[in-house]
Design a protein around this motif. Structure first.
Motif, mmCIF file in Angstrom:
data_model
loop_
_atom_site.group_PDB
_atom_site.id
_atom_site.type_symbol
_atom_site.label_atom_id
_atom_site.label_comp_id
_atom_site.label_asym_id
_atom_site.label_seq_id
_atom_site.Cartn_x
_atom_site.Cartn_y
_atom_site.Cartn_z
ATOM 1 N N PHE A 362 41.835 35.566 30.150
ATOM 2 C CA PHE A 362 43.240 35.820 29.774
ATOM 3 C C PHE A 362 44.178 34.976 30.635
ATOM 4 O O PHE A 362 45.010 35.510 31.378
ATOM 5 N N PRO A 363 44.066 33.651 30.538
ATOM 6 C CA PRO A 363 44.847 32.797 31.443
ATOM 7 C C PRO A 363 46.361 32.946 31.267
ATOM 8 O O PRO A 363 47.117 32.586 32.169
ATOM 9 N N ASP A 364 46.802 33.500 30.135
ATOM 10 C CA ASP A 364 48.253 33.666 29.947
ATOM 11 C C ASP A 364 48.774 34.998 30.473
ATOM 12 O O ASP A 364 49.979 35.281 30.377
ATOM 13 N N THR A 365 47.884 35.809 30.953
ATOM 14 C CA THR A 365 48.316 37.104 31.501
ATOM 15 C C THR A 365 48.375 37.005 33.023
ATOM 16 O O THR A 365 47.463 36.476 33.653
ATOM 17 N N THR A 366 49.474 37.503 33.593
ATOM 18 C CA THR A 366 49.590 37.504 35.059
ATOM 19 C C THR A 366 49.008 38.802 35.596
ATOM 20 O O THR A 366 49.370 39.880 35.124
ATOM 21 N N LEU A 367 48.132 38.676 36.562
ATOM 22 C CA LEU A 367 47.538 39.867 37.175
ATOM 23 C C LEU A 367 48.300 40.211 38.448
ATOM 24 O O LEU A 367 48.458 39.377 39.326
ATOM 25 N N LEU A 368 48.811 41.442 38.516
ATOM 26 C CA LEU A 368 49.492 41.888 39.738
ATOM 27 C C LEU A 368 48.797 43.113 40.312
ATOM 28 O O LEU A 368 48.549 44.087 39.598
ATOM 29 N N MET A 369 48.477 43.030 41.587
ATOM 30 C CA MET A 369 47.913 44.182 42.292
ATOM 31 C C MET A 369 48.690 44.325 43.600
ATOM 32 O O MET A 369 49.096 43.316 44.178
ATOM 33 N N PRO A 370 48.901 45.549 44.062
ATOM 34 C CA PRO A 370 49.677 45.705 45.298
ATOM 35 C C PRO A 370 48.916 45.193 46.513
ATOM 36 O O PRO A 370 47.686 45.116 46.495
#
Ligand code: KG4
Ligand code: ZN
Length: 409
Positions: A362-370
């Motif tokens: 999913f290269p167009d999705t940004t992954l955010l984790m704290p």
């Protein structure tokens, strides 16, 4: 604006002062000070959190933590409030220990420059939640500061807004989150996949039908004879197993991947825990008859290498389920951002597995984790979520503990 965050939903008594500015699209936060007391050691002997004990500890700790928070903040202090002892007594009538400290140390204090209070009112353990809620009500009454009811799970989602950008070591943080967002919330009390069109607009796609994922980590750790909370312990053993070149001492332990292919977004972890229990029973029983062969292993219970392998297989099993359910949701709904939050996101293997999956598929999705220190319960995320609600002008909610408050409503 300066926001005081208060979090007492479980076994951490946590306070924060956050300087919040900016818009809903680009909020800006600066952590002024934090104070946190973890009750882990106290609950350890029960193998889980004991609600009435948590309530008592929150009562004992809130005022000392608050005094420290204000001292560390360097905030300007204003006038003392006109004493409102009777009103305070009424608000804190069910928290007598807190009331004594409050009347002794806070009523006489000069008012710090706090503009709003954000307090966790749910979900969580109600007796524990009430302590934070009534503390917020008492401060709000004393200093005439508005208090916002904040959802703990929304707090976990908002925790990613505090991430430092990679190329800056500035203390102030700006983070943009692009919607729609898919949220995977994994904590000691929850396992949920949530879709968000905006801050404040959530739809729960699926949730656990029995144990939460963190709870499963904690229970499996207990079966393996590891201390509470079990998540970090399992994670450590699993990591050691992966790094150990000699590898398996067992004939390939295999645990189930519950609901991996079910046609929904629900989870179930109770069966996995039971599978571990049966496996351990089998192994420890078998060990008695083979004890002569395993002279250098522990004669009683499981050997260290068995524990490591089970921990690793358990971690692999839950990770696979989380990954596949999230993949399915991303394929069906699409999302500009995937936020993974809650205590279990501290887990290195889970973090790395998601990083690989998003980069590859999913290269167009940004992954955010704290960041690690904001993954487990804290009050910074609560103040941040409170700010979002202030910007959203969400209709005021009664300041009342609600142990089952869903993020959806
Ligand atoms: O979000 P949190 O601090 O509290 C709740 O809201 O429940 O999550 C606590 C949970 C505990 O079950 C703990 O075992 C788990 O997070 N946890 C971990 C790790 N660190 C904490 N689970 C797996 N791996 C970890 N490294
Ligand atoms: Zn939490």
């Amino acid at each position: 604006m300066i926001i005081l965050g208060i979090e007492t939903s479980c076994d951490e008594t946590a306070l924060s002062l956050l300087d919040a500015s900016g818009t809903l699209e680009a909020p800006k936060f600066k952590v002024i000070s934090t104070a946190l007391y973890s009750q882990v050691k106290i609950h350890e002997k029960y193998g889980g959190v004991f609600p009435m004990l948590a309530k008592r500890e929150h009562q004992k700790n809130l005022v000392p933590l608050f005094l420290k928070l204000i001292k560390d903040s360097g905030l300007k202090l204003g006038k003392r409030a006109d004493t409102k002892s009777e009103d305070i007594e009424k608000i804190l009538e069910k928290e007598p220990e807190l009331l004594v400290d409050f009347l002794k140390d806070i009523v006489k204090m000069e008012k710090p420059a706090i503009d709003a209070i954000a307090v966790t009112t749910g979900p969580g353990l109600e007796p524990a939640l009430w302590v934070g809620v009534n503390f917020a009500r008492a401060l709000s009454e004393l200093w005439d500061i508005p208090a916002v009811a904040t959802n703990h799970m929304e707090g976990h989602l908002a925790s990613v807004l505090l991430n430092r950008s990679d190329n800056s070591n500035l203390k102030s943080k700006i983070s943009k989150v692009e919607f729609p967002v898919l949220g995977l919330l994994i904590s000691g009390g929850h396992t949920e996949l949530v879709r968000a069109e905006n801050w404040g607009e959530y739809k729960v796609l699926g949730a656990t039908r029995d144990d939460a994922i963190g709870e499963a980590f904690d229970k499996v750790a207990r079966i393996l004879g590891l201390p509470y909370p079990g998540g970090p312990e399992i994670s450590r053993l699993a990591e050691e197993f992966r790094l150990d070149a000699r590898r398996s001492t067992l004939d390939a332990v295999h645990l189930p991947r519950p609901m991996l292919h079910s046609d929904n977004y629900d989870f179930s972890f109770a069966g996995l825990k039971t599978a571990v229990l049966y496996l351990v029973k089998k192994l420890t029983h078998a060990e008695e008859s083979h004890s002569l062969i395993r002279t250098n292993e522990s004669m009683k219970g499981l050997s260290e290498s068995e524990k490591k392998e089970i921990a690793c297989e358990f971690e692999n099993a839950v990770t696979e389920v989380l990954i596949e359910k999230t993949r399915k949701a991303l394929e069906e709904f699409g999302a500009k951002t995937l936020i993974i939050a809650g205590g279990v996101v501290s887990n290195k293997h889970i973090r790395e597995s998601f990083e690989k999956m998003i980069a590859a598929d999913f290269p167009d999705t940004t992954l955010l984790m704290p960041e690690k220190e904001l993954s487990t319960d804290n009050a910074v995320m609560i103040a941040a979520a409170g700010y979002l609600n202030i910007l959203l002008k969400s209709p005021p909610r009664e300041l009342k503990a609600n142990g089952n408050w869903s993020i959806e409503k």
